[in-house]
Write a protein that holds these residues in place. Structure first.
Motif, PDB file in Angstrom:
ATOM      1  N   ARG A   1       0.978  -1.235   0.014  1.00 44.54           N
ATOM      2  CA  ARG A   1      -0.004  -0.018  -0.146  1.00 44.54           C
ATOM      3  C   ARG A   1       0.868   1.172  -0.116  1.00 44.54           C
ATOM      4  NH1 ARG A   1      -2.826  -3.180   3.769  1.00 44.54           N
ATOM      5  NH2 ARG A   1      -2.103  -1.728   5.650  1.00 44.54           N
TER       6      ARG A   1
ATOM      7  N   ALA B   1       2.259   1.523  -3.482  1.00 44.23           N
ATOM      8  CA  ALA B   1       1.203   2.140  -4.524  1.00 44.23           C
ATOM      9  C   ALA B   1       0.945   3.651  -4.010  1.00 44.23           C
ATOM     10  CB  ALA B   1      -0.019   1.276  -4.198  1.00 44.23           C
ATOM     11  N   HIS B   2       0.788   3.940  -2.856  1.00 48.42           N
ATOM     12  CA  HIS B   2       0.700   5.345  -2.825  1.00 48.42           C
ATOM     13  C   HIS B   2       1.911   6.348  -3.154  1.00 48.42           C
ATOM     14  CE1 HIS B   2      -0.747   8.875  -0.665  1.00 48.42           C
ATOM     15  NE2 HIS B   2       0.496   9.092   0.144  1.00 48.42           N
ATOM     16  N   ARG B   3       3.198   5.773  -2.936  1.00 45.04           N
ATOM     17  CA  ARG B   3       4.084   6.742  -3.251  1.00 45.04           C
ATOM     18  C   ARG B   3       4.191   6.904  -4.848  1.00 45.04           C
ATOM     19  NH1 ARG B   3       7.551   4.314  -0.120  1.00 45.04           N
ATOM     20  NH2 ARG B   3       7.837   2.354  -1.424  1.00 45.04           N
ATOM     21  N   GLN B   4       4.021   5.683  -5.567  1.00 49.32           N
ATOM     22  CA  GLN B   4       3.970   5.655  -7.335  1.00 49.32           C
ATOM     23  C   GLN B   4       2.589   6.661  -7.583  1.00 49.32           C
ATOM     24  OE1 GLN B   4       3.179   1.604  -8.282  1.00 49.32           O
ATOM     25  NE2 GLN B   4       5.256   1.509  -9.237  1.00 49.32           N
ATOM     26  N   ARG B   5       1.793   6.734  -6.959  1.00 46.50           N
ATOM     27  CA  ARG B   5       0.486   7.747  -7.129  1.00 46.50           C
ATOM     28  C   ARG B   5       0.872   8.930  -6.895  1.00 46.50           C
ATOM     29  NH1 ARG B   5      -2.664   3.715  -4.629  1.00 46.50           N
ATOM     30  NH2 ARG B   5      -2.827   5.042  -2.709  1.00 46.50           N
ATOM     31  N   LYS B   6       1.592   9.195  -5.880  1.00 48.71           N
ATOM     32  CA  LYS B   6       2.067  10.513  -5.697  1.00 48.71           C
ATOM     33  C   LYS B   6       3.113  11.083  -6.654  1.00 48.71           C
ATOM     34  CE  LYS B   6       3.866  13.040  -1.405  1.00 48.71           C
ATOM     35  NZ  LYS B   6       4.438  12.818   0.010  1.00 48.71           N
ATOM     36  N   ASN B   7       4.087  10.377  -7.057  1.00 51.17           N
ATOM     37  CA  ASN B   7       4.978  10.544  -8.156  1.00 51.17           C
ATOM     38  C   ASN B   7       4.429  11.121  -9.163  1.00 51.17           C
ATOM     39  OD1 ASN B   7       7.327  10.476  -5.901  1.00 51.17           O
ATOM     40  ND2 ASN B   7       7.769   8.172  -6.365  1.00 51.17           N
ATOM     41  N   PHE B   8       3.507  10.119  -9.587  1.00 49.11           N
ATOM     42  CA  PHE B   8       2.915  10.109 -10.783  1.00 49.11           C
ATOM     43  C   PHE B   8       1.966  11.460 -11.063  1.00 49.11           C
ATOM     44  CE2 PHE B   8      -0.607   9.344 -13.893  1.00 49.11           C
ATOM     45  CZ  PHE B   8      -0.141   9.319 -14.975  1.00 49.11           C
ATOM     46  N   ALA B   9       1.286  11.885  -9.894  1.00 45.91           N
ATOM     47  CA  ALA B   9       0.672  13.222  -9.967  1.00 45.91           C
ATOM     48  C   ALA B   9       1.815  14.257  -9.919  1.00 45.91           C
ATOM     49  CB  ALA B   9      -0.096  13.310  -8.733  1.00 45.91           C
TER      50      ALA B   9
END
Length: 89
Positions: free
Chosen positions: A76, A79-87
């Motif tokens: 989790r 995944a949160h870190r990836q979403r944050k980096n993508f944003a």
């Protein structure tokens, strides 16, 4: 003869707190998370086994469940870190 219940509850609280620290962490870099991660480990350490036994719980029952919770938390957080980096891109 002394009442064993308070001591039993103390050791159960140690396990409960480890799970709470694991679940409450917002980053895999949190000190509490790192401490719990090391304590749970890939295999139950001597200390982990001792705490479980003092809590009147079977280490071979408790460890796989805490290890699974740790793995799920790491997923989790990743995944949160990836979403944050993508944003941020």
């Amino acid at each position: 003869m002394s009442d064993p219940i308070p001591e039993l509850r103390l050791w159960q609280a140690v396990l409960w707190r480890a799970n709470q620290d694991l679940q409450a962490s917002e980053s895999s870099r949190d000190r509490e998370f790192q401490d719990v991660r090391r304590w749970i480990g890939e295999y139950p350490s001597r200390d982990f086994r001792e705490v479980c036994m003092m809590a009147n719980l079977e280490p071979d029952f408790v460890h796989p469940r805490l290890h699974k919770a740790l793995s799920e938390k790491l997923e989790r957080l990743a995944a949160h870190r990836q979403r944050k980096n993508f944003a941020a891109e």
